[in-house]
Write a protein that holds these residues in place. Structure first.
Motif, PDB file in Angstrom:
ATOM      1  N   ASP A  59     -64.270  -1.973  12.540  1.00 17.14           N
ATOM      2  CA  ASP A  59     -64.867  -2.063  13.879  1.00 17.14           C
ATOM      3  C   ASP A  59     -65.196  -3.504  14.277  1.00 17.14           C
ATOM      4  O   ASP A  59     -66.330  -3.862  14.569  1.00 17.14           O
ATOM      5  N   HIS A  60     -64.171  -4.325  14.300  1.00 15.77           N
ATOM      6  CA  HIS A  60     -64.340  -5.732  14.670  1.00 15.77           C
ATOM      7  C   HIS A  60     -64.803  -5.904  16.116  1.00 15.77           C
ATOM      8  O   HIS A  60     -65.424  -6.912  16.434  1.00 15.77           O
ATOM      9  N   SER A  61     -64.535  -4.929  16.968  1.00 14.96           N
ATOM     10  CA  SER A  61     -64.987  -5.060  18.361  1.00 14.96           C
ATOM     11  C   SER A  61     -66.511  -5.022  18.449  1.00 14.96           C
ATOM     12  O   SER A  61     -67.085  -5.549  19.401  1.00 14.96           O
TER      13      SER A  61
ATOM     14  N   GLY B  28     -73.318 -24.182  18.510  1.00 11.83           N
ATOM     15  CA  GLY B  28     -72.911 -23.893  17.136  1.00 11.83           C
ATOM     16  C   GLY B  28     -71.492 -23.359  17.072  1.00 11.83           C
ATOM     17  O   GLY B  28     -70.744 -23.370  18.051  1.00 11.83           O
ATOM     18  N   MET B  29     -71.132 -22.878  15.880  1.00 11.06           N
ATOM     19  CA  MET B  29     -69.750 -22.461  15.660  1.00 11.06           C
ATOM     20  C   MET B  29     -69.679 -21.231  14.764  1.00 11.06           C
ATOM     21  O   MET B  29     -70.414 -21.125  13.788  1.00 11.06           O
ATOM     22  N   LEU B  30     -68.771 -20.333  15.131  1.00  9.61           N
ATOM     23  CA  LEU B  30     -68.367 -19.223  14.278  1.00  9.61           C
ATOM     24  C   LEU B  30     -66.990 -19.574  13.752  1.00  9.61           C
ATOM     25  O   LEU B  30     -66.059 -19.782  14.527  1.00  9.61           O
ATOM     26  N   ALA B  31     -66.857 -19.700  12.435  1.00  5.46           N
ATOM     27  CA  ALA B  31     -65.581 -20.062  11.811  1.00  5.46           C
ATOM     28  C   ALA B  31     -65.201 -18.951  10.849  1.00  5.46           C
ATOM     29  O   ALA B  31     -65.929 -18.671   9.897  1.00  5.46           O
ATOM     30  N   VAL B  32     -64.053 -18.301  11.120  1.00  7.34           N
ATOM     31  CA  VAL B  32     -63.640 -17.128  10.362  1.00  7.34           C
ATOM     32  C   VAL B  32     -62.196 -17.272   9.919  1.00  7.34           C
ATOM     33  O   VAL B  32     -61.337 -17.662  10.716  1.00  7.34           O
ATOM     34  N   GLN B  33     -61.923 -16.922   8.669  1.00  7.38           N
ATOM     35  CA  GLN B  33     -60.568 -16.797   8.151  1.00  7.38           C
ATOM     36  C   GLN B  33     -60.457 -15.403   7.573  1.00  7.38           C
ATOM     37  O   GLN B  33     -61.338 -14.947   6.846  1.00  7.38           O
TER      38      GLN B  33
ATOM     39  N   ALA C  72     -55.095 -12.711  19.766  1.00 10.47           N
ATOM     40  CA  ALA C  72     -55.445 -12.640  21.194  1.00 10.47           C
ATOM     41  C   ALA C  72     -56.614 -11.684  21.438  1.00 10.47           C
ATOM     42  O   ALA C  72     -57.421 -11.892  22.350  1.00 10.47           O
ATOM     43  N   SER C  73     -56.738 -10.657  20.611  1.00 10.86           N
ATOM     44  CA  SER C  73     -57.857  -9.720  20.758  1.00 10.86           C
ATOM     45  C   SER C  73     -59.189 -10.394  20.456  1.00 10.86           C
ATOM     46  O   SER C  73     -60.183 -10.166  21.151  1.00 10.86           O
ATOM     47  N   TYR C  74     -59.211 -11.235  19.430  1.00  8.90           N
ATOM     48  CA  TYR C  74     -60.446 -11.959  19.103  1.00  8.90           C
ATOM     49  C   TYR C  74     -60.757 -12.984  20.190  1.00  8.90           C
ATOM     50  O   TYR C  74     -61.918 -13.207  20.527  1.00  8.90           O
ATOM     51  N   PHE C  75     -59.718 -13.584  20.720  1.00 13.12           N
ATOM     52  CA  PHE C  75     -59.915 -14.522  21.828  1.00 13.12           C
ATOM     53  C   PHE C  75     -60.610 -13.812  22.992  1.00 13.12           C
ATOM     54  O   PHE C  75     -61.633 -14.276  23.492  1.00 13.12           O
TER      55      PHE C  75
ATOM     56  N   VAL D 100     -63.033 -20.561  22.555  1.00 17.47           N
ATOM     57  CA  VAL D 100     -62.360 -19.960  21.408  1.00 17.47           C
ATOM     58  C   VAL D 100     -61.071 -20.696  21.078  1.00 17.47           C
ATOM     59  O   VAL D 100     -60.247 -20.939  21.953  1.00 17.47           O
ATOM     60  N   ASP D 101     -60.926 -21.054  19.821  1.00 20.07           N
ATOM     61  CA  ASP D 101     -59.653 -21.505  19.257  1.00 20.07           C
ATOM     62  C   ASP D 101     -59.278 -20.437  18.242  1.00 20.07           C
ATOM     63  O   ASP D 101     -59.976 -20.251  17.243  1.00 20.07           O
ATOM     64  N   ALA D 102     -58.184 -19.719  18.491  1.00 19.78           N
ATOM     65  CA  ALA D 102     -57.751 -18.664  17.578  1.00 19.78           C
ATOM     66  C   ALA D 102     -56.272 -18.849  17.295  1.00 19.78           C
ATOM     67  O   ALA D 102     -55.493 -19.113  18.217  1.00 19.78           O
ATOM     68  N   TRP D 103     -55.896 -18.737  16.018  1.00 19.26           N
ATOM     69  CA  TRP D 103     -54.494 -18.865  15.671  1.00 19.26           C
ATOM     70  C   TRP D 103     -54.228 -18.106  14.387  1.00 19.26           C
ATOM     71  O   TRP D 103     -55.146 -17.704  13.689  1.00 19.26           O
TER      72      TRP D 103
END
Length: 170
Positions: free
Chosen positions: A39-41, A55-60, A99-102, A112-115
């Protein structure tokens, strides 16, 4: 300015499902953990809410479910022999396209920077003859499946999976 010897971080062991910081934080960082949560949404806006202004959220997150290793695993588990016993244990990917996280985080007002990045690496043949991709998947994806099987059934399942892996990764 930091004073000499001042702590700039704090390590906390907790269950992400129940935990939240007392106050907003400068950085929320996760490496190879959030893909274990569904349930990432709901999850991502929640943890983004912990981030202080500026601040920043940084996720891998690994996203292996479309890789041949996991496609082969799903196929074996879905076979007539295994589907009733192992089908309920096969985890579907909670990881959405970038794109969904974006869209999800941009809706929260985030820049948002997502790749995505796909890394290719060579796994050396194991001395015991086990295909290296099978040995690698035993560390995560195979774990709950093998735990549900006795020794003979484990051997039979691994033989079927290994044959699929050998075809996918000659």
């Amino acid at each position: 300015a930091a004073t000499e010897g001042a702590t700039q971080h704090e390590w906390i062991e907790a269950d992400l499902a129940d935990w939240a910081p007392e106050n907003p934080v400068a950085v929320v960082f996760s490496n190879a953990a959030l893909h274990w949560h569904d349930d990432h949404s709901t999850l991502f806006p929640r943890i983004f809410g912990w981030v202080a202004p500026g601040g920043m959220l940084a996720v891998q997150m690994p996203d292996q479910y479309a890789a041949p290793s996991h496609v082969a695993l799903a196929a074996v588990v879905s076979s007539a022999r295994w589907r009733d016993l192992l089908g309920p244990l096969l985890r579907r990917s909670p990881v959405a396209p970038a794109a969904s996280y974006f869209r999800l985080l941009a809706a929260e007002g985030a820049a948002v920077d997502a790749w995505t990045t796909e890394y290719l690496h060579v796994l050396s043949q194991a001395a015991d003859g086990v295909h290296p991709v099978v040995a690698w998947t035993r560390g995560a994806a195979l774990t709950p499946l093998l735990a549900a099987l006795d020794g003979e059934a484990q051997d039979a399942f691994l033989a079927e999976y290994s044959a699929s892996i050998t075809a996918a990764y000659p």
